[in-house]
Write a protein that holds these residues in place. Structure first.
Motif, short mmCIF file in Angstrom:
data_model
loop_
_atom_site.label_atom_id
_atom_site.label_comp_id
_atom_site.label_asym_id
_atom_site.label_seq_id
_atom_site.Cartn_x
_atom_site.Cartn_y
_atom_site.Cartn_z
N ASN A 1 -30.53 -13.88 7.07
CA ASN A 1 -31.31 -12.94 6.26
C ASN A 1 -30.42 -11.93 5.53
O ASN A 1 -30.93 -10.94 5.01
N GLY A 2 -29.12 -12.16 5.51
CA GLY A 2 -28.22 -11.31 4.74
C GLY A 2 -27.24 -12.16 3.94
O GLY A 2 -26.20 -11.70 3.51
N ILE A 3 -27.58 -13.42 3.76
CA ILE A 3 -26.68 -14.38 3.11
C ILE A 3 -26.71 -14.20 1.61
O ILE A 3 -27.77 -14.04 1.00
N CYS B 1 -31.59 -23.00 8.47
CA CYS B 1 -30.72 -23.47 9.55
C CYS B 1 -30.62 -22.39 10.63
O CYS B 1 -30.99 -21.23 10.43
N GLU B 2 -30.12 -22.78 11.76
CA GLU B 2 -29.96 -21.86 12.89
C GLU B 2 -29.00 -20.73 12.49
O GLU B 2 -28.04 -20.96 11.73
N TRP C 1 -24.00 -18.59 9.96
CA TRP C 1 -22.77 -17.80 10.05
C TRP C 1 -21.54 -18.68 9.81
O TRP C 1 -20.64 -18.32 9.07
N ARG C 2 -21.51 -19.85 10.43
CA ARG C 2 -20.36 -20.75 10.28
C ARG C 2 -20.19 -21.18 8.83
O ARG C 2 -19.07 -21.21 8.30
N PRO D 1 -17.14 -19.26 3.08
CA PRO D 1 -15.96 -20.06 3.41
C PRO D 1 -16.17 -21.57 3.20
O PRO D 1 -15.23 -22.29 2.94
N GLU D 2 -17.41 -22.02 3.29
CA GLU D 2 -17.76 -23.42 3.07
C GLU D 2 -18.37 -23.53 1.66
O GLU D 2 -19.09 -22.64 1.22
#
Length: 98
Positions: A61-63, A47-48, A53-54, A69-70
């Motif tokens: 690349n750091g997820i 995803c974008e 981030w949202r 939060p979701e």
């Protein structure tokens, strides 16, 4: 929408750092969970960065699959699930913390 883990708009996929994601295999697994839904309904790609981030609170690349939060469903590769001994290290939520 990530409310239904079997038919989520987004998934967090965990693979080994040195591995390549097999998107065809991933797509087949998710389609198998959703019998009767046409192939055209599924589009597997990253995803974008703004959407990442949202959804996760982490930069692209750091997820990592913790502390998002979701409630994004997490899919772990079979290679990680089969580790012996069963230990793994996750990134620290930043591209340079691996």
């Amino acid at each position: 929408d990530c409310a239904d883990p079997n038919n989520s708009e987004y998934y967090c996929v965990v693979v080994q750092y040195v591995a390549k994601l097999n998107s065809d295999k991933l797509a087949k697994a998710v389609r198998d969970w959703n019998q009767g839904v046409g192939k055209s309904r599924f589009n597997f790609q990253a995803c974008e960065p703004q959407e990442a981030w949202r959804l996760t609170g982490y930069d692209f690349n750091g997820i990592m699959p913790l502390g998002m939060p979701e409630a994004v469903p997490v899919i772990v590769s079979h290679a990680i699930a089969a580790l012996d001994p069963p230990r793994l290290w996750l990134g620290g939520g930043h591209p340079d913390l691996k």
